[in-house]
Write an enzyme that holds these catalytic residues in place. Sequence first.
Site, PDB file in Angstrom:
ATOM      1  N   GLN A 153       3.349  10.064   1.266  1.00 51.42           N
ATOM      2  CA  GLN A 153       4.653   9.435   1.008  1.00 51.42           C
ATOM      3  C   GLN A 153       5.269   9.899  -0.314  1.00 51.42           C
ATOM      4  O   GLN A 153       6.474   9.742  -0.507  1.00 51.42           O
ATOM      5  CB  GLN A 153       4.521   7.908   1.007  1.00 51.42           C
ATOM      6  CG  GLN A 153       4.226   7.342   2.390  1.00 51.42           C
ATOM      7  CD  GLN A 153       4.149   5.830   2.357  1.00 51.42           C
ATOM      8  OE1 GLN A 153       3.109   5.280   2.054  1.00 51.42           O
ATOM      9  NE2 GLN A 153       5.247   5.159   2.627  1.00 51.42           N
ATOM     10  N   HIS A 202      -0.612   7.081   8.058  1.00 47.72           N
ATOM     11  CA  HIS A 202       0.182   8.075   7.314  1.00 47.72           C
ATOM     12  C   HIS A 202      -0.586   9.395   7.182  1.00 47.72           C
ATOM     13  O   HIS A 202       0.018  10.460   7.134  1.00 47.72           O
ATOM     14  CB  HIS A 202       0.501   7.558   5.902  1.00 47.72           C
ATOM     15  CG  HIS A 202       1.660   6.599   5.842  1.00 47.72           C
ATOM     16  ND1 HIS A 202       2.951   6.986   6.107  1.00 47.72           N
ATOM     17  CD2 HIS A 202       1.718   5.279   5.517  1.00 47.72           C
ATOM     18  CE1 HIS A 202       3.774   5.933   5.949  1.00 47.72           C
ATOM     19  NE2 HIS A 202       3.045   4.885   5.600  1.00 47.72           N
ATOM     20  N   CYS A 227       7.705  -0.353   5.711  1.00 48.02           N
ATOM     21  CA  CYS A 227       7.125   0.851   5.122  1.00 48.02           C
ATOM     22  C   CYS A 227       8.096   1.364   4.071  1.00 48.02           C
ATOM     23  O   CYS A 227       9.316   1.382   4.316  1.00 48.02           O
ATOM     24  CB  CYS A 227       6.913   1.901   6.213  1.00 48.02           C
ATOM     25  SG  CYS A 227       6.200   3.440   5.598  1.00 48.02           S
ATOM     26  N   LEU A 228       7.563   1.807   2.942  1.00 45.44           N
ATOM     27  CA  LEU A 228       8.433   2.318   1.880  1.00 45.44           C
ATOM     28  C   LEU A 228       9.169   3.587   2.337  1.00 45.44           C
ATOM     29  O   LEU A 228      10.187   3.940   1.763  1.00 45.44           O
ATOM     30  CB  LEU A 228       7.619   2.599   0.614  1.00 45.44           C
ATOM     31  CG  LEU A 228       6.895   1.375   0.020  1.00 45.44           C
ATOM     32  CD1 LEU A 228       6.094   1.776  -1.207  1.00 45.44           C
ATOM     33  CD2 LEU A 228       7.866   0.253  -0.301  1.00 45.44           C
ATOM     34  N   GLY A 243       0.852  -1.179   0.000  1.00 44.90           N
ATOM     35  CA  GLY A 243       0.000   0.000   0.000  1.00 44.90           C
ATOM     36  C   GLY A 243       0.884   1.225   0.000  1.00 44.90           C
ATOM     37  O   GLY A 243       2.102   1.136   0.218  1.00 44.90           O
ATOM     38  N   HIS A 283      -2.196   0.796   8.888  1.00 46.16           N
ATOM     39  CA  HIS A 283      -0.867   1.353   8.600  1.00 46.16           C
ATOM     40  C   HIS A 283      -0.983   2.525   7.618  1.00 46.16           C
ATOM     41  O   HIS A 283      -0.420   3.601   7.856  1.00 46.16           O
ATOM     42  CB  HIS A 283       0.031   0.247   8.024  1.00 46.16           C
ATOM     43  CG  HIS A 283       1.367   0.721   7.564  1.00 46.16           C
ATOM     44  ND1 HIS A 283       2.547   0.303   8.148  1.00 46.16           N
ATOM     45  CD2 HIS A 283       1.740   1.601   6.580  1.00 46.16           C
ATOM     46  CE1 HIS A 283       3.561   0.902   7.540  1.00 46.16           C
ATOM     47  NE2 HIS A 283       3.099   1.687   6.580  1.00 46.16           N
ATOM     48  N   GLU A 284      -1.715   2.303   6.510  1.00 47.74           N
ATOM     49  CA  GLU A 284      -1.805   3.359   5.487  1.00 47.74           C
ATOM     50  C   GLU A 284      -2.537   4.580   6.023  1.00 47.74           C
ATOM     51  O   GLU A 284      -2.127   5.719   5.770  1.00 47.74           O
ATOM     52  CB  GLU A 284      -2.491   2.836   4.220  1.00 47.74           C
ATOM     53  CG  GLU A 284      -1.750   1.717   3.492  1.00 47.74           C
ATOM     54  CD  GLU A 284      -0.272   1.998   3.255  1.00 47.74           C
ATOM     55  OE1 GLU A 284       0.119   3.170   3.123  1.00 47.74           O
ATOM     56  OE2 GLU A 284       0.497   1.016   3.232  1.00 47.74           O
TER      57      GLU A 284
HETATM   58 NI    NI Z   1       3.983   3.021   5.212  1.00 47.32          NI
END
Ligand code: NI
Length: 176
Positions: A52, A146, A100-101, A47, A142-143
């Site tokens: 981000q 953000h 996480c990216l 995701g 999680h998403e």
């Molecule tokens: Ni993330």
Amino acid sequence: MAIKPVLRMGEVSLFESSEEVCEFNTAALESLLTDMWDTMAAENGAGIAAPQIGVNLQVVIFGYENNLRYPDEDSIPQTVLINPVITPMSDDMDEGWEGCLSVPGMRGLVPRFTHIRYQGLDQFGHSIDREVDGFHARVVQHECDHLDGILYPQRIEDMSYFGFCEELESNHYFQI
Ligand code: NI
């Protein structure tokens, strides 16, 4: 096709709250979503959230058939979720490994609600209302974090379960 650089932890804007989306079915929103899908695919993410890639709007996407970063997890339907609201369906929490990216090369053990309802809108303004559990529930939490300026390391309770993938794997905490 536009793969955007993913902002990494330390970047101030990742810790800011995102604005609600007010206009749907627009070229700007479609272009943002194309960039998000392309960037997520390039990084094998489960995701990604708009902040981000430097856009502080309440937009997240997630879902995949098979994911190289999380090979043992079940598939999740590909979803665009805008202006989301999450409601835990019970107090039950589960711990699971997350990456996480924006925190590349690392993983941590994070508690999340096991069973949630999530509501929001898709890119056309149509409503989404689902009740999910397991990894699907984890990814959504999680998403959506953000969008509140929260990265998963801030949710880790025992920092001895946070570290670099290779070291964690060699300690047999998990398999990559
Ligand atoms: Ni993330």
